[in-house]
Write an enzyme that holds these catalytic residues in place. Structure first.
Site, PDB file in Angstrom:
ATOM      1  CG  ASP A  40      34.905  25.087  40.620  1.00 12.92           C
ATOM      2  OD1 ASP A  40      33.740  25.392  40.369  1.00 12.92           O
ATOM      3  OD2 ASP A  40      35.526  25.465  41.633  1.00 12.92           O
ATOM      4  CG  ASP A  97      31.268  29.208  40.270  1.00 11.77           C
ATOM      5  OD1 ASP A  97      31.846  29.311  41.357  1.00 11.77           O
ATOM      6  OD2 ASP A  97      31.051  30.173  39.513  1.00 11.77           O
ATOM      7  CG  HIS A 136      38.099  29.737  46.094  1.00 12.62           C
ATOM      8  ND1 HIS A 136      37.141  28.779  46.411  1.00 12.62           N
ATOM      9  CD2 HIS A 136      37.596  30.418  45.052  1.00 12.62           C
ATOM     10  CE1 HIS A 136      36.115  28.901  45.589  1.00 12.62           C
ATOM     11  NE2 HIS A 136      36.365  29.884  44.751  1.00 12.62           N
ATOM     12  CG  ASP A 137      34.784  32.299  46.901  1.00 14.85           C
ATOM     13  OD1 ASP A 137      35.652  32.763  46.147  1.00 14.85           O
ATOM     14  OD2 ASP A 137      33.852  31.574  46.508  1.00 14.85           O
TER      15      ASP A 137
HETATM   16  C1  GLC Z   1      31.841  31.458  43.071  1.00 10.60           C
HETATM   17  C2  GLC Z   1      33.309  31.160  43.237  1.00 10.60           C
HETATM   18  C3  GLC Z   1      34.047  32.462  43.248  1.00 10.60           C
HETATM   19  C4  GLC Z   1      33.808  33.141  41.921  1.00 10.60           C
HETATM   20  C5  GLC Z   1      32.324  33.330  41.651  1.00 10.60           C
HETATM   21  C6  GLC Z   1      32.087  33.688  40.225  1.00 10.60           C
HETATM   22  O1  GLC Z   1      31.320  32.123  44.163  1.00 10.60           O
HETATM   23  O2  GLC Z   1      33.544  30.383  44.361  1.00 10.60           O
HETATM   24  O3  GLC Z   1      35.409  32.294  43.475  1.00 10.60           O
HETATM   25  O4  GLC Z   1      34.448  34.380  41.919  1.00 10.60           O
HETATM   26  O5  GLC Z   1      31.605  32.156  41.890  1.00 10.60           O
HETATM   27  O6  GLC Z   1      32.399  32.606  39.385  1.00 10.60           O
END
Ligand code: GLC
Ligand code: CA
Length: 560
Positions: free
Chosen positions: A99, A200, A326-327
């Protein structure tokens, strides 16, 4: 190095490391745990792992607040454990994708510490503005995680921008030095042998000059139109490409709000700026924009979204396919049915795994993990969850507010992986950092291993088949029963083969009639969740029944 576009044949598996497997008994998932489970991952026939962030982090947003981009958190076992996992994965033919979180850092990153002191060269690494006074932010933008998007810093005497948490200050990508840092980070991991990046919120990195106010009419996310797909985004991504195109790697950009047409600006053409894009539209089958603004699940809406992407990128780009990450909370609890957990899990799997593109499976999805329902907001961990509870819909009765959390919280995707029916679901020898879903005694890997009808084995078989059948990679996409709210029926067609995927999304029996030109008796039933009977030109599907038929129209060349 020649770029082989290996990702087009690959299936990805996403690991959110904190909850995957704890190897040393401190209750926190780690790379020692991942190492133990590499053989398990291999049994899923996947080709690549995407790791959510493994870097040192104070965990305000569980790793998405990075303190050091060129190291691995000690909690996860440090660099040594990472190299062991990387080698172990490569030995098994599994690639590893990191990531890359460069829209923002942690406020504990040394760059930010130096920047707030006004030290060169870090002074302009972040987005600092004066504002009328300490209490008045420079514009009206909202943070997506915590109140307004600005925080006044005493030390510097200015406000800094944070689109996410207060502890996630946005980097100033307009500063060429910051872009050089990003390239350095990319080179560092690629030289170490990593096979690419999931980037990201990459479409947020360029903010409109002057940082103008967003529309006052918006109830939340004010300002987004000024930083989503901002003015220099293409330029910056193209600069990054200069680095990664020298490696046989993949780049996957996370892109809230992207449409197929917009996506092609990034992934289409001769010199794409990204290989794949993670769109959010496939998450909107039961909500607008975000799970917190819900509506009833609409299969028709979801099917039309899938179709739009399949057709929109055909021959011009390549889809990234997913149902959970994970979101986004567990898909069976949203698009499927907890009552028909296994059946609906299979229907969902077959719905996306035979589409064109590169699919990803999120840890636990393959065994049908479901959402958690904790009694009080205090038991939740995730910063976005807490922000929503305390900031929006605060006048609703408590029960209603908690219901919102139950359906939308990211924590539902972040409970420890359920490995077996023993203590702590086999996730850890110690007390896990977060609650284990109480259904682990019924829903776990160990029980499903030996059961040929389990969801886990269905996933294995579906992934194996998709890799074996050229029609899944190359075939065209066509839907039947487009406006049917109970069935998803799609065809993949190439010169020699047709694949017909039939999935019920109903708790009741549904009659299916084969489309014209199809004689089901001539098809090979490759995968099915219930029976094999056909009557006349169709059959009656049981609740959430799934069937995948293959029709061989011409002999493959080799056989002629
Ligand atoms: C992305 C990630 C998420 C994170 C956000 C800020 O959406 O998938 O988990 O909280 O970015 O980095
Ligand atoms: Ca641990």
């Amino acid at each position: 190095m020649e770029r082989t576009l290996w990702y087009k044949d690959a299936v990805f598996y996403q690991i959110w490391p904190r909850s995957f497997k704890d190897g040393n008994g401190d209750g926190i998932g780690d790379l020692m745990g991942v190492y133990e489970k590499l053989d398990y991952i291999k049994t899923l026939h996947v080709d690549a792992i995407w790791f959510s962030p493994l870097y040192p982090s104070p965990n305000a947003d569980y790793g998405y607040d990075v303190m050091d981009y060129m190291d691995i958190s000690i909690e996860y076992g440090g660099m040594e454990a990472f190299k062991k996992v990387l080698d172990g994965a490569h030995e098994r033919g599994i690639r590893v994708v990191m990531d890359l979180v460069v829209n923002h850092t942690s406020d504990e990153h040394p760059w930010f510490q130096a920047s707030r002191r006004g030290e060169e060269p870090y002074k302009d690494y972040y987005i600092w503005r004066k504002g009328a006074d300490e209490k008045t932010p420079p514009n009206n933008w909202d943070s997506l995680f915590e109140g307004r998007a600005w925080r006044y810093d005493e030390e510097r005497g200015e406000h800094y921008l944070h689109l996410f948490a207060v502890k996630q200050p946005d980097l100033n990508m307009d500063n060429p030095r910051v872009r050089e840092e990003v390239k350095k980070i990319m080179r560092f991991w690629l030289d170490l042998g990593v096979d690419g990046f999931r980037e990201d919120v990459i479409t947020f990195i360029s903010k409109r000059e002057g940082l103008p106010d967003g529309s006052k009419l918006l109830p939340a996310a004010k300002g987004m139109s000024h930083y989503s797909n901002g003015p220099h985004l293409h330029e910056y991504l193209s600069e990054f490409r200069d680095i990664w195109e020298q490696y046989d790697c993949v780049t996957i950009g996370e892109a809230p709000l992207v449409t197929p047409r917009k996506a092609l600006e990034f992934i289409g053409g001769k010199r794409p700026e990204l290989d794949l894009m993670i769109s959010f539209e496939c998450m909107e089958g039961d909500c607008f924009m975000q799970e917190y603004i819900p509506h009833r699940f609409s299969l028709v809406k979801l099917k039309l979204i899938w179709e739009r992407w399949q057709k929109g990128l055909r021959d011009k780009g390549w889809n990234f396919l997913y149902l959970e990450n994970h979101d986004h909370p567990r898909v069976i609890s949203r698009y499927g049915s907890e009552k028909y957990r296994v059946e609906s899990g299979k229907a969902l799997a077959a719905s996306y795994l035979f589409q064109q593109g590169t699919p990803m499976i999120y840890q636990g999805q393959e065994i049908g993990m479901t959402n958690i329902r904790l009694a009080t907001i205090g038991e939740y961990e995730d910063i976005q969850t807490k922000n929503h509870y305390h900031r929006y819909f605060t006048r609703e009765p408590e029960a209603k507010r908690m219901e919102r959390i139950w359906r939308a919280s990211r924590d539902s995707a972040r409970t420890p992986m359920q490995w077996d029916g023993g203590e702590h679901a086999g996730f850890s020898a110690g007390e896990p950092w977060f609650v284990v879903n109480p259904n682990y005694t019924e829903v776990n890997v160990a029980d499903q291993e030996g059961d040929p009808d389990s969801l886990l084995n269905f996933y294995r078989e579906a992934v194996r088949l998709r890799k074996e059948l050229p029609v899944v990679r190359y075939g065209s996409f066509r839907q039947y029963e487009r406006l049917n709210g109970k069935l998803f029926v799609y065809e993949r067609r190439s010169k020699a083969q047709r694949l017909l995927v039939i999935c019920s999304y109903s708790e009741e029996a549904v009659r299916f009639r084969a489309p014209r030109g199809y004689d089901l008796k001539k098809g090979r039933l490759l995968l099915h969740s219930h029976g094999e009977e056909i009557d006349g030109s169709g059959f009656t599907l049981q609740p959430y029944e799934t069937r995948v038929y293959l029709f061989q129209d011409r002999r493959p060349r080799a056989e002629i």
